[in-house]
Design a protein around this motif. Structure first.
Motif, PDB file in Angstrom:
ATOM      1  N   PHE A 214       0.852  -1.143   0.136  1.00  0.00           N
ATOM      2  CA  PHE A 214       0.059   0.010   0.153  1.00  0.00           C
ATOM      3  C   PHE A 214       0.838   1.337  -0.091  1.00  0.00           C
ATOM      4  O   PHE A 214       2.018   1.135   0.325  1.00  0.00           O
ATOM      5  N   LYS A 215       0.354   2.444  -0.358  1.00  0.00           N
ATOM      6  CA  LYS A 215       0.894   3.670  -0.194  1.00  0.00           C
ATOM      7  C   LYS A 215       0.114   4.811   0.711  1.00  0.00           C
ATOM      8  O   LYS A 215      -0.958   4.527   0.611  1.00  0.00           O
ATOM      9  N   ILE A 216       0.981   5.265   1.251  1.00  0.00           N
ATOM     10  CA  ILE A 216       0.311   6.600   2.114  1.00  0.00           C
ATOM     11  C   ILE A 216       0.851   7.817   1.408  1.00  0.00           C
ATOM     12  O   ILE A 216       1.930   8.025   1.166  1.00  0.00           O
ATOM     13  N   LEU A 217      -0.468   8.490   1.050  1.00  0.00           N
ATOM     14  CA  LEU A 217       0.109   9.966   0.231  1.00  0.00           C
ATOM     15  C   LEU A 217      -0.590  10.883   1.098  1.00  0.00           C
ATOM     16  O   LEU A 217      -1.508  11.226   1.539  1.00  0.00           O
ATOM     17  N   PHE A 218       0.321  11.844   1.220  1.00  0.00           N
ATOM     18  CA  PHE A 218       0.357  13.103   1.922  1.00  0.00           C
ATOM     19  C   PHE A 218       0.041  14.237   1.169  1.00  0.00           C
ATOM     20  O   PHE A 218       0.937  14.603   0.143  1.00  0.00           O
ATOM     21  N   HIS A 219      -1.168  14.848   0.945  1.00  0.00           N
ATOM     22  CA  HIS A 219      -1.399  15.850  -0.033  1.00  0.00           C
ATOM     23  C   HIS A 219      -1.235  17.146   0.833  1.00  0.00           C
ATOM     24  O   HIS A 219      -1.765  17.456   1.870  1.00  0.00           O
ATOM     25  N   PHE A 220      -0.429  18.045  -0.135  1.00  0.00           N
ATOM     26  CA  PHE A 220      -0.216  19.573   0.425  1.00  0.00           C
ATOM     27  C   PHE A 220      -0.698  20.513  -0.415  1.00  0.00           C
ATOM     28  O   PHE A 220      -0.668  20.623  -1.646  1.00  0.00           O
ATOM     29  N   THR A 221      -0.912  21.612   0.158  1.00  0.00           N
ATOM     30  CA  THR A 221      -1.138  22.848  -0.500  1.00  0.00           C
ATOM     31  C   THR A 221       0.184  23.492  -0.998  1.00  0.00           C
ATOM     32  O   THR A 221       1.150  23.173  -0.105  1.00  0.00           O
ATOM     33  N   PRO A 222       0.231  24.363  -2.054  1.00  0.00           N
ATOM     34  CA  PRO A 222       1.349  24.835  -2.312  1.00  0.00           C
ATOM     35  C   PRO A 222       2.128  25.782  -0.837  1.00  0.00           C
ATOM     36  O   PRO A 222       1.325  26.549  -0.153  1.00  0.00           O
ATOM     37  N   ASN A 223       3.438  25.535  -0.872  1.00  0.00           N
ATOM     38  CA  ASN A 223       4.031  26.152   0.300  1.00  0.00           C
ATOM     39  C   ASN A 223       5.427  26.522   0.440  1.00  0.00           C
ATOM     40  O   ASN A 223       5.751  26.521  -0.869  1.00  0.00           O
ATOM     41  N   GLU A 224       5.979  27.039   1.254  1.00  0.00           N
ATOM     42  CA  GLU A 224       7.279  27.900   1.051  1.00  0.00           C
ATOM     43  C   GLU A 224       8.409  26.667   1.222  1.00  0.00           C
ATOM     44  O   GLU A 224       9.696  27.146   1.467  1.00  0.00           O
ATOM     45  N   TYR A 225       8.054  25.693   1.663  1.00  0.00           N
ATOM     46  CA  TYR A 225       9.331  24.347   2.026  1.00  0.00           C
ATOM     47  C   TYR A 225       9.488  23.671   1.018  1.00  0.00           C
ATOM     48  O   TYR A 225      10.697  23.506   0.813  1.00  0.00           O
ATOM     49  N   PHE A 226       8.701  22.889   0.193  1.00  0.00           N
ATOM     50  CA  PHE A 226       8.999  21.998  -0.938  1.00  0.00           C
ATOM     51  C   PHE A 226       8.144  22.206  -2.001  1.00  0.00           C
ATOM     52  O   PHE A 226       6.938  22.904  -1.796  1.00  0.00           O
ATOM     53  N   LYS A 233       4.515   7.360   0.591  1.00  0.00           N
ATOM     54  CA  LYS A 233       5.615   6.623   1.328  1.00  0.00           C
ATOM     55  C   LYS A 233       5.006   4.921   0.971  1.00  0.00           C
ATOM     56  O   LYS A 233       3.731   4.688   1.432  1.00  0.00           O
ATOM     57  N   THR A 234       5.642   4.160   0.457  1.00  0.00           N
ATOM     58  CA  THR A 234       5.055   2.854  -0.127  1.00  0.00           C
ATOM     59  C   THR A 234       5.630   1.574   0.712  1.00  0.00           C
ATOM     60  O   THR A 234       6.890   1.754   1.256  1.00  0.00           O
ATOM     61  N   TYR A 235       4.680   1.027   1.314  1.00  0.00           N
ATOM     62  CA  TYR A 235       4.986  -0.318   2.134  1.00  0.00           C
ATOM     63  C   TYR A 235       4.823  -1.646   1.209  1.00  0.00           C
ATOM     64  O   TYR A 235       3.603  -1.611   0.865  1.00  0.00           O
ATOM     65  N   LEU A 236       5.832  -2.493   1.088  1.00  0.00           N
ATOM     66  CA  LEU A 236       5.659  -3.657   0.283  1.00  0.00           C
ATOM     67  C   LEU A 236       5.733  -4.806   1.311  1.00  0.00           C
ATOM     68  O   LEU A 236       6.527  -4.910   2.126  1.00  0.00           O
ATOM     69  N   TYR A 237       4.763  -5.889   0.803  1.00  0.00           N
ATOM     70  CA  TYR A 237       4.620  -6.867   1.749  1.00  0.00           C
ATOM     71  C   TYR A 237       5.121  -8.083   0.745  1.00  0.00           C
ATOM     72  O   TYR A 237       5.620  -8.008  -0.352  1.00  0.00           O
ATOM     73  N   GLN A 238       5.765  -9.223   1.576  1.00  0.00           N
ATOM     74  CA  GLN A 238       6.233 -10.265   0.444  1.00  0.00           C
ATOM     75  C   GLN A 238       5.066 -10.977  -0.258  1.00  0.00           C
ATOM     76  O   GLN A 238       3.976 -10.875   0.359  1.00  0.00           O
ATOM     77  N   GLU A 239       5.408 -11.588  -1.110  1.00  0.00           N
ATOM     78  CA  GLU A 239       4.515 -12.160  -2.119  1.00  0.00           C
ATOM     79  C   GLU A 239       3.441 -12.973  -1.433  1.00  0.00           C
ATOM     80  O   GLU A 239       2.273 -13.158  -1.866  1.00  0.00           O
ATOM     81  N   GLU A 240       4.126 -13.930  -0.395  1.00  0.00           N
ATOM     82  CA  GLU A 240       3.092 -14.947   0.266  1.00  0.00           C
ATOM     83  C   GLU A 240       2.928 -14.475   1.632  1.00  0.00           C
ATOM     84  O   GLU A 240       3.787 -13.964   2.293  1.00  0.00           O
ATOM     85  N   VAL A 241       1.897 -14.941   1.918  1.00  0.00           N
ATOM     86  CA  VAL A 241       1.431 -14.473   3.450  1.00  0.00           C
ATOM     87  C   VAL A 241       2.432 -15.366   4.168  1.00  0.00           C
ATOM     88  O   VAL A 241       2.928 -16.545   4.113  1.00  0.00           O
ATOM     89  N   GLY A 242       2.396 -14.910   5.445  1.00  0.00           N
ATOM     90  CA  GLY A 242       3.269 -15.577   6.524  1.00  0.00           C
ATOM     91  C   GLY A 242       2.533 -16.916   7.121  1.00  0.00           C
ATOM     92  O   GLY A 242       1.369 -17.235   6.763  1.00  0.00           O
ATOM     93  N   TYR A 243       3.363 -17.593   8.113  1.00  0.00           N
ATOM     94  CA  TYR A 243       2.871 -18.780   8.553  1.00  0.00           C
ATOM     95  C   TYR A 243       1.434 -18.598   9.234  1.00  0.00           C
ATOM     96  O   TYR A 243       0.727 -19.399   9.294  1.00  0.00           O
ATOM     97  N   SER A 244       1.277 -17.254  10.029  1.00  0.00           N
ATOM     98  CA  SER A 244       0.097 -17.113  10.903  1.00  0.00           C
ATOM     99  C   SER A 244      -1.130 -16.602   9.554  1.00  0.00           C
ATOM    100  O   SER A 244      -2.249 -16.366  10.069  1.00  0.00           O
ATOM    101  N   GLY A 245      -0.779 -16.654   8.310  1.00  0.00           N
ATOM    102  CA  GLY A 245      -1.937 -16.358   7.365  1.00  0.00           C
ATOM    103  C   GLY A 245      -1.989 -14.646   7.272  1.00  0.00           C
ATOM    104  O   GLY A 245      -2.834 -14.394   6.630  1.00  0.00           O
ATOM    105  N   ASP A 246      -1.217 -13.676   7.630  1.00  0.00           N
ATOM    106  CA  ASP A 246      -1.107 -12.559   7.652  1.00  0.00           C
ATOM    107  C   ASP A 246       0.142 -12.133   6.610  1.00  0.00           C
ATOM    108  O   ASP A 246       1.068 -12.720   6.281  1.00  0.00           O
ATOM    109  N   PHE A 247      -0.215 -10.850   5.942  1.00  0.00           N
ATOM    110  CA  PHE A 247       1.076 -10.392   5.216  1.00  0.00           C
ATOM    111  C   PHE A 247       2.243 -10.137   5.958  1.00  0.00           C
ATOM    112  O   PHE A 247       2.204  -9.835   7.209  1.00  0.00           O
ATOM    113  N   VAL A 248       3.213 -10.363   5.375  1.00  0.00           N
ATOM    114  CA  VAL A 248       4.745 -10.058   6.066  1.00  0.00           C
ATOM    115  C   VAL A 248       5.298  -9.008   5.548  1.00  0.00           C
ATOM    116  O   VAL A 248       5.539  -8.976   4.254  1.00  0.00           O
ATOM    117  N   TYR A 249       5.773  -7.982   6.322  1.00  0.00           N
ATOM    118  CA  TYR A 249       6.110  -6.543   5.672  1.00  0.00           C
ATOM    119  C   TYR A 249       7.610  -7.051   5.109  1.00  0.00           C
ATOM    120  O   TYR A 249       8.439  -7.919   5.644  1.00  0.00           O
TER     121      TYR A 249
END
Length: 413
Positions: A214-226, A233-249
């Protein structure tokens, strides 16, 4: 020494035991094998106790090491089974492969369902926060019912209150500051930039991606900083779920922030004076050094390669520090996805704080085994009137690789 001792036929000889052997005939009583350890007197009793404790710790370490070596080793039971039974075992493994594939499909469909159901609600929320839309009478009524449920002393809004759209200032900055972990990352310098944050969205990677995530997207209005309008920020899981049945980071990918001149919040600048050794002239040099900032979140830590670890290129302390950073980065991403984004209004009002504090308190304590109560006999009771409460045993911070991801199970629709 051989154990084959000839015994005369018909003799009534009994093997020596502690019950039928006189004490005077014992080797120690005869002076044949006296211990060489000196007697413990009162003077050296404390030193002997320390030595005994050290020996016990050493022995415990050796036993633990031996047990660790046995983990994963075959007992020989499976190998000893008949061939037809082994065929059944291999068949069960094949069934498990299908179960794992089904679990992978289930998790991916959960993500798709979540994306489908939540997207219109997030768009509606964004419109109200920014003042692009006015809340309906039904939405306000439901909100007041919830406020009254949370606080019996809540005073309903006046019926003649002016209507119309009204933006909520610094909504997301306030929500982030009300999260226990993220608030520690936000500095006073960061606040100026985060006031321009108008939305935080989550986007799940589609089927074309090689890995789920998944991706987390932070939306900003025009500003003086950037210059960026969106920081990802993108978080990738491993292709197969873990032993407990959940996605593994697996890992995280950040965004390069295009800072405007002299506005990089992840660095501090200092002016130093330098003198030329030959001409004795001086000059001012401006140097930058890294500093704490929320925006370091978009430059995630990178795990060392397996080759570097195997070759011993990473020191143990350095590895522990990297693992702690990876775990913290993972936890922030999960909290944004599972808590802040779906329950943003609760973090803005502070309602979520009481639940986060309860969860933190539960995680900070562990149950004490009943066996530890036996240690109370080693202490004398005191008649002190200090009234100090008993101190609960604190659990040390977790270390190690990032744990398995445990996204909220999707409900049956």
């Amino acid at each position: 020494m051989s154990s084959n001792v000839p015994v005369p036929a018909g003799s009534d000889i009994t093997a020596p035991t502690p019950q039928n052997t006189p004490l005077t005939h014992a080797p120690i009583a005869a002076g044949l094998s006296r211990p060489t350890v000196p007697d413990i007197s009162e003077d050296n009793e404390e030193d002997a106790g320390d030595d005994l404790s050290g020996a016990r710790n050493l022995m415990a370490g050796l036993v633990q090491s031996k047990l660790a070596d046995l983990v994963g080793r075959s007992s020989g039971y499976i190998e000893s089974l008949p061939t037809e039974v082994k065929r059944s075992i291999e068949g069960l493994k094949g069934v498990q492969v299908k179960q794992n594939d089904l679990q992978n499909k289930y998790k991916r469909e959960c993500l798709e369902l979540e994306k489908k159901l939540q997207k219109p609600l997030y768009e509606r929320r964004h419109a109200i926060i920014t003042g692009a839309a006015e809340p309906t009478a039904e939405e306000i009524e439901e909100g007041e019912k919830q406020s009254l449920k949370d606080d019996e002393e809540y005073a309903p809004l006046p019926k003649d209150a002016p209507s119309g759209p009204a933006a909520i200032p610094e909504f997301w900055l306030t929500a982030l500051r009300n999260h226990i972990g993220i608030s520690e990352l936000i500095t006073d310098r960061d606040s100026g930039a985060l006031k321009h944050l108008i939305d935080i969205r989550i986007s799940y990677l589609d089927d074309s991606s090689s890995k789920p995530g998944f991706k987390i997207l932070f939306h900003f209005t025009p500003n003086e900083y950037f210059e960026n309008e969106v920081l990802e920020k993108t978080y990738l899981y491993q292709e197969e779920v873990g032993y407990s049945g959940d996605f593994v980071y697996d890992r995280a990918i950040g965004t390069e922030i295009k800072w405007k001149e002299d506005k990089d919040l992840t660095k501090e600048f200092e002016i130093k004076k330098q003198r030329n050794k030959n001409t004795n002239r001086t000059r001012l040099v401006r140097k930058a050094k890294p500093t704490e900032s929320f925006f370091n979140f978009f430059t995630p830590p990178v795990a060392p390669s397996e080759e570097a670890i195997e070759n011993g290129e990473i020191e143990e302390e350095e590895m522990e520090e990297i693992e702690e950073k990876l775990e913290m980065d993972y936890q922030i991403g999960e909290d944004l996805k599972e808590k802040i984004i779906p329950r943003a209004i609760d973090y803005f009002t502070g309602k979520a704080l009481e639940y986060d504090m309860m969860d933190e308190d539960d995680d900070d304590f562990e149950e004490i085994d009943d066996d530890e109560d036996d240690d109370e006999d080693q202490f004398d009771e005191s008649d002190s009137d200090d009234g100090d409460a008993p101190v609960a045993k604190r659990r040390a911070g977790k270390k190690g690789r990032a744990p398995n991801v445990n996204p909220e199970e999707c409900k049956q629709q």
